[in-house]
Design a protein around this motif. Sequence first.
Motif, PDB file in Angstrom:
ATOM      1  N   TYR A   1      -5.299   8.989  -9.206  1.00  0.00           N
ATOM      2  CA  TYR A   1      -5.468   8.259  -8.313  1.00  0.00           C
ATOM      3  C   TYR A   1      -5.456   6.524  -8.157  1.00  0.00           C
ATOM      4  O   TYR A   1      -4.812   5.732  -7.872  1.00  0.00           O
ATOM      5  CB  TYR A   1      -6.104   8.323  -6.988  1.00  0.00           C
ATOM      6  CG  TYR A   1      -5.777   8.747  -5.331  1.00  0.00           C
ATOM      7  CD1 TYR A   1      -4.526   9.348  -5.072  1.00  0.00           C
ATOM      8  CD2 TYR A   1      -6.442   8.004  -4.367  1.00  0.00           C
ATOM      9  CE1 TYR A   1      -3.663   9.269  -3.704  1.00  0.00           C
ATOM     10  CE2 TYR A   1      -6.493   8.107  -2.808  1.00  0.00           C
ATOM     11  CZ  TYR A   1      -4.590   8.427  -2.784  1.00  0.00           C
ATOM     12  OH  TYR A   1      -4.394   8.712  -1.633  1.00  0.00           O
TER      13      TYR A   1
ATOM     14  N   ILE B   1      -2.027  14.224  -5.725  1.00  0.00           N
ATOM     15  CA  ILE B   1      -2.578  13.185  -6.849  1.00  0.00           C
ATOM     16  C   ILE B   1      -3.827  13.797  -7.664  1.00  0.00           C
ATOM     17  O   ILE B   1      -3.212  14.033  -9.219  1.00  0.00           O
ATOM     18  CB  ILE B   1      -2.432  11.686  -5.770  1.00  0.00           C
ATOM     19  CG1 ILE B   1      -1.161  11.698  -5.919  1.00  0.00           C
ATOM     20  CG2 ILE B   1      -2.287  11.527  -7.614  1.00  0.00           C
ATOM     21  CD1 ILE B   1      -0.593  10.411  -5.021  1.00  0.00           C
TER      22      ILE B   1
ATOM     23  N   GLY C   1      -8.426  -0.727   1.786  1.00  0.00           N
ATOM     24  CA  GLY C   1      -6.422  -0.324   1.704  1.00  0.00           C
ATOM     25  C   GLY C   1      -6.369  -0.250  -0.030  1.00  0.00           C
ATOM     26  O   GLY C   1      -5.289  -0.146   0.092  1.00  0.00           O
ATOM     27  N   PHE C   2      -7.031  -1.277  -0.467  1.00  0.00           N
ATOM     28  CA  PHE C   2      -6.355  -1.546  -2.345  1.00  0.00           C
ATOM     29  C   PHE C   2      -6.688  -0.846  -3.222  1.00  0.00           C
ATOM     30  O   PHE C   2      -5.879  -1.239  -4.115  1.00  0.00           O
ATOM     31  CB  PHE C   2      -7.032  -2.902  -2.362  1.00  0.00           C
ATOM     32  CG  PHE C   2      -6.083  -4.493  -1.685  1.00  0.00           C
ATOM     33  CD1 PHE C   2      -5.221  -4.537  -1.637  1.00  0.00           C
ATOM     34  CD2 PHE C   2      -6.945  -5.405  -1.306  1.00  0.00           C
ATOM     35  CE1 PHE C   2      -4.471  -5.583  -1.457  1.00  0.00           C
ATOM     36  CE2 PHE C   2      -6.797  -6.020  -0.383  1.00  0.00           C
ATOM     37  CZ  PHE C   2      -5.223  -6.453  -0.395  1.00  0.00           C
ATOM     38  N   SER C   3      -7.957   0.438  -2.474  1.00  0.00           N
ATOM     39  CA  SER C   3      -7.947   1.486  -3.188  1.00  0.00           C
ATOM     40  C   SER C   3      -6.858   2.229  -4.158  1.00  0.00           C
ATOM     41  O   SER C   3      -6.054   2.795  -3.275  1.00  0.00           O
ATOM     42  CB  SER C   3      -9.160   2.811  -3.053  1.00  0.00           C
ATOM     43  OG  SER C   3      -8.364   3.574  -1.785  1.00  0.00           O
ATOM     44  N   GLY C   4      -6.818   2.828  -5.329  1.00  0.00           N
ATOM     45  CA  GLY C   4      -5.704   3.603  -5.980  1.00  0.00           C
ATOM     46  C   GLY C   4      -4.444   2.562  -6.354  1.00  0.00           C
ATOM     47  O   GLY C   4      -3.679   2.988  -6.569  1.00  0.00           O
ATOM     48  N   LEU C   5      -4.618   1.217  -6.584  1.00  0.00           N
ATOM     49  CA  LEU C   5      -3.422   0.250  -6.381  1.00  0.00           C
ATOM     50  C   LEU C   5      -3.492   0.176  -7.782  1.00  0.00           C
ATOM     51  O   LEU C   5      -2.462   0.019  -8.098  1.00  0.00           O
ATOM     52  CB  LEU C   5      -3.650  -1.051  -5.458  1.00  0.00           C
ATOM     53  CG  LEU C   5      -2.743  -2.642  -5.510  1.00  0.00           C
ATOM     54  CD1 LEU C   5      -1.742  -2.088  -4.619  1.00  0.00           C
ATOM     55  CD2 LEU C   5      -2.888  -3.630  -4.843  1.00  0.00           C
ATOM     56  N   ILE C   6      -4.476   0.286  -8.231  1.00  0.00           N
ATOM     57  CA  ILE C   6      -4.523  -0.361 -10.311  1.00  0.00           C
ATOM     58  C   ILE C   6      -5.398   0.404 -10.153  1.00  0.00           C
ATOM     59  O   ILE C   6      -6.622   1.288 -10.686  1.00  0.00           O
ATOM     60  CB  ILE C   6      -4.826  -1.627 -10.318  1.00  0.00           C
ATOM     61  CG1 ILE C   6      -3.329  -2.430 -10.351  1.00  0.00           C
ATOM     62  CG2 ILE C   6      -5.028  -1.314 -11.821  1.00  0.00           C
ATOM     63  CD1 ILE C   6      -3.731  -3.287 -10.131  1.00  0.00           C
TER      64      ILE C   6
ATOM     65  N   ILE D   1       1.234  -1.298  -0.094  1.00  0.00           N
ATOM     66  CA  ILE D   1      -0.137  -0.233   0.154  1.00  0.00           C
ATOM     67  C   ILE D   1       0.724   1.508   0.066  1.00  0.00           C
ATOM     68  O   ILE D   1       1.034   2.203  -0.824  1.00  0.00           O
ATOM     69  CB  ILE D   1      -0.585  -0.193   0.713  1.00  0.00           C
ATOM     70  CG1 ILE D   1      -2.352  -0.860   0.824  1.00  0.00           C
ATOM     71  CG2 ILE D   1      -1.475   1.510   1.619  1.00  0.00           C
ATOM     72  CD1 ILE D   1      -2.862  -1.811   1.733  1.00  0.00           C
TER      73      ILE D   1
ATOM     74  N   GLY E   1      -0.066   1.825  -3.358  1.00  0.00           N
ATOM     75  CA  GLY E   1      -1.297   1.763  -3.151  1.00  0.00           C
ATOM     76  C   GLY E   1      -1.899   3.499  -3.489  1.00  0.00           C
ATOM     77  O   GLY E   1      -0.973   4.369  -3.791  1.00  0.00           O
ATOM     78  N   GLY E   2      -2.994   3.738  -2.928  1.00  0.00           N
ATOM     79  CA  GLY E   2      -3.481   4.782  -3.300  1.00  0.00           C
ATOM     80  C   GLY E   2      -3.045   6.078  -1.686  1.00  0.00           C
ATOM     81  O   GLY E   2      -2.778   7.282  -1.890  1.00  0.00           O
ATOM     82  N   TYR E   3      -2.897   5.407  -0.383  1.00  0.00           N
ATOM     83  CA  TYR E   3      -2.568   5.837   0.708  1.00  0.00           C
ATOM     84  C   TYR E   3      -1.571   5.791   0.884  1.00  0.00           C
ATOM     85  O   TYR E   3      -0.725   4.782   1.075  1.00  0.00           O
ATOM     86  CB  TYR E   3      -3.571   5.468   1.635  1.00  0.00           C
ATOM     87  CG  TYR E   3      -5.185   5.057   2.064  1.00  0.00           C
ATOM     88  CD1 TYR E   3      -5.580   6.115   2.424  1.00  0.00           C
ATOM     89  CD2 TYR E   3      -5.619   3.973   1.532  1.00  0.00           C
ATOM     90  CE1 TYR E   3      -7.250   6.209   1.665  1.00  0.00           C
ATOM     91  CE2 TYR E   3      -6.692   4.727   1.103  1.00  0.00           C
ATOM     92  CZ  TYR E   3      -7.187   5.298   1.221  1.00  0.00           C
ATOM     93  OH  TYR E   3      -9.115   5.240   1.591  1.00  0.00           O
ATOM     94  N   PRO E   4      -1.278   7.137   1.491  1.00  0.00           N
ATOM     95  CA  PRO E   4       0.715   6.913   1.495  1.00  0.00           C
ATOM     96  C   PRO E   4       0.587   5.930   3.116  1.00  0.00           C
ATOM     97  O   PRO E   4       2.199   5.349   3.101  1.00  0.00           O
ATOM     98  CB  PRO E   4       0.603   8.779   2.375  1.00  0.00           C
ATOM     99  CG  PRO E   4      -0.659   9.251   2.125  1.00  0.00           C
ATOM    100  CD  PRO E   4      -1.677   8.356   1.814  1.00  0.00           C
TER     101      PRO E   4
END
Lengths: 338, 207, 197, 194
Positions: free
Chosen positions: D93, D163, C190-195, A295, A299-302
């Motif tokens: 994002y 972003i 938590g997986f969001s933004g991964l792809i 992540i 991922g999207g979160y820092p």
Amino acid sequence: MERSRDQNRLIVSTSPHIRSEETTQHIVWSVNLALLPAALMGIYFFGPMAAAIIAVSITTAVLCEYGYQKALKKRVTIDDGSAVLTGLLFGLTLPPSVPLYIPFVGSFVAIVLAKQLFGGLGFNIFNPALIGRAFVQISFPKLMTVWLEPTAAFVFIDAKTTATPLGILKEEGLQKLLEHSGTYLNLYTNMLFGHRPGSLGETSVVALLMGAAFLLYRRYISWHIPVSFLSTAGLLAWVFGGSEGLFTGDPVLHLLSGGIILSAFFMATDYVTSPSIRKGQIIFGIGCGFLTMLIRLKGGYPEGVMFAILLMNCFSPLIDRSFRSNVFGAAERKGLLK
Amino acid sequence: MSDANQISYWELIKNGILKENTIFKLALSLCPAIAVTTSLKNGFFMGVAVVFVQVMVNLTVSAMRKFIHQRIRLPIFMLVISGWVTVVNLLMDAYVPDVYKEVGLYIQLIVAFASILARAEMFASKNRLTPSLFDGLGMGLGFLVALVFISIFRELFGKGTILGVSIIGAKPLLILVLPAGGFFAVGILMALFNWLYARYAAKPGAH
Amino acid sequence: MGAELIKLFELIVSASLVNNFVFTWFLGLCIFFGVSKKMETAIGMSITFTAVMVISAAISWLVFRFVMVPLGIEFLMIIVFIGVVAGLVQGSDTIMRKVSPGLYYKLGIYLALISTNCIILAVPLMNVGNKYSFIESIAFALGSGLGFSLAMIIMASIREKIELADIPVPFRGLPMAFIIAGMIALAFTGFSGLITL
Amino acid sequence: MTGKDILKITLNLAVIYIAGGLIIALVHAATSPIRYHNKVVAEELALKSLVPDADKIEKLGDWKIHEKDAKYFVAKKGEATIGYIVQSYGKGYSSYINTLIAVDRDFRVKKVKILDQKETPGLGDEIEEDSFTDLLKGKDADHLKVLKTETTEYVQAITGATISSRAVTDDAVRNGVKFIKATITGGGAGHVGR
């Protein structure tokens, strides 16, 4: 409703290896004590508002537990310290600038939704403090991404807002982070003592490690989860974390930043929501480390620690189950061959 | 169920809304209960689409009940359902395009609602037109009512609005309009329904 | 070629984790809640589901591309796709019974549940909506199936663990399952933004 | 199965197919102009809202950005060209952000409209709001740049959503503006999209 409590206690064989009521109580209060240095450092760096946030969070947690148990005519168990611990842990994961209704909402969700609805301590699947944290993170995304510059004085000051080291690392790169603090040495020392923006209880690595050392020494937590967690995360940070190709990342920086130390020693080690068998704990720790870095880097979160532990909480019953019945799915295979 | 002649039409509707509420009691057709209930408007139109399909399917099946051969009854029912779903799909796309854009996929998936097939098989294929109409109406309305309740709850507390009109003036708990909050909302409302039902409706003498 | 493979891999990861069918699309919930009480059934269902999903996605794609588009009858896709799924289920039922009675004994009961399940139908519909190529459609179906299986297995293991927990009466059963699903969904955020697709 | 059964089944199917086919065909025929109209009207309205003073908007051609198909248009008032509209995508994002950008004849941004995005709710999705898209107004390609500090010369990032802000400004809008400028002034299809 009135299923006999003794019967229930006999069945709780999976996670909490509670030998007697006294020891659980003792352990939970010791964990509270072990978190005290980190909490004090948070208040020192971020001012009296930090104290107010922690206070609201703990009070709400205790009152919710009391209220729920009274309302459902159950035995009130607030003296076991677990509600205090949930409130304290949750409070420590909050940014120091949040308005006071956030610790209220989060603690309520943590205690009522994530703990008591499942039947109270020992049955919850997810770490209550982290469910509360994730809930407010998603409900109030804007307020949960405002970070304060540490003031280091125990005083009310209108502190400047800024970005966390991980935020800077994610959006602008290591170079920018170094500009902020001058030298590597400065950067590391600041991170080690907690002189950096972040959640109010996660910044002071030294204070957290003191608490963790105490718990490890008293054998209230075992080394399996923290060690596998941190080493996996460090390894991945070193291999994939660099901007100039493989093996150029900075593992130390990743381990000092974010909430990874707080989480690895105080949240991932929660008896109830992690596997009870040693091998399972190591797998759990590796999973946490892997997901955290996945992540953080992709991922999207820092910061990924919270989601990583919650995700591994999902898998924890599965891990336990697969070690209990030797070969996972053996029954199925037999059936298929028939 | 076959002695529907003795049951009043009101009873049929009440049965659909309370006793055999598709979502809260039977726990069927749950997907749209979460997916489209982020706003009252979407939830309402989804409910209307289901009422339409359920009623039309019940009517069609009931009208043809003596004519359909037993052996191919289920495939015929499926055909009837997917035909009516196609119709409602086209209608929604034409007349409420902004809703359709968001809930279109779930409108198409009404085809796979076990509850619609179940009513066709259990009720409409054994009863005359009028009872079938009211049974379809009751079942459909039960779904609509559940959807409306869930979407009011989620829109009000998630966005602070009702039908897009600001009520609270802020976004109180954004999570409610997001996936995780959808599950929480349905779970909590379902428990509330169970609790109220056990307290009032299920008591002997209440009927 | 490498970029193509990466795209397919991303599609699978996206469909199984980032945009998990159960936790972000809310599809297949009836089965998800209905069959996840016991681990053994959850596993059986997962295997059957994934297989049917991949095959039906492939057939539906071919039918759509080579029959429906030339004839200009795309608006009939609901009827056609449900026909494909029903036919496939019926066909595999018959074949399985003949070829492998053991497998049929184990998985046959799930087949009956499949034809009225939205998740199987949703995959071909979404393939059309996203204009996926044949290979992409299969990758998407596979990812969706894996994601659904993962969700089922996690849910089953959790529900087995809380079987004896002292849950308040109105919450017992389904409401609690919803709350747990919400918490898993929270973790999956938590997986969001991964792809980015 | 007797012959009578087979006859009945055949009859069943025939009736269902004919009746069903008839109803669906009727509804399809009745609604298809409306559905077509809806789509055309929706697109026209979106374009129109970007350049309200134009009385004619014509499509000029297609281009590709992030391997996605996008279009570009010219906006005219009477016979005079008053600006251009270009569709563009930015990698955000968690989604590709679909935007429409109106520019004047000097290729400065007149207005930006976000058509579709799936950024983080409550955070990144603020790019849709006027308070953000207004920041882009009047900027040319060189000034379409997100800064985290306070700025009016460039574009200030949305707090906590750098972003997404960048995806719109530095990616979608800047590339769109560059493309339309190169295409119109250079005459050919300047290809700036990645």
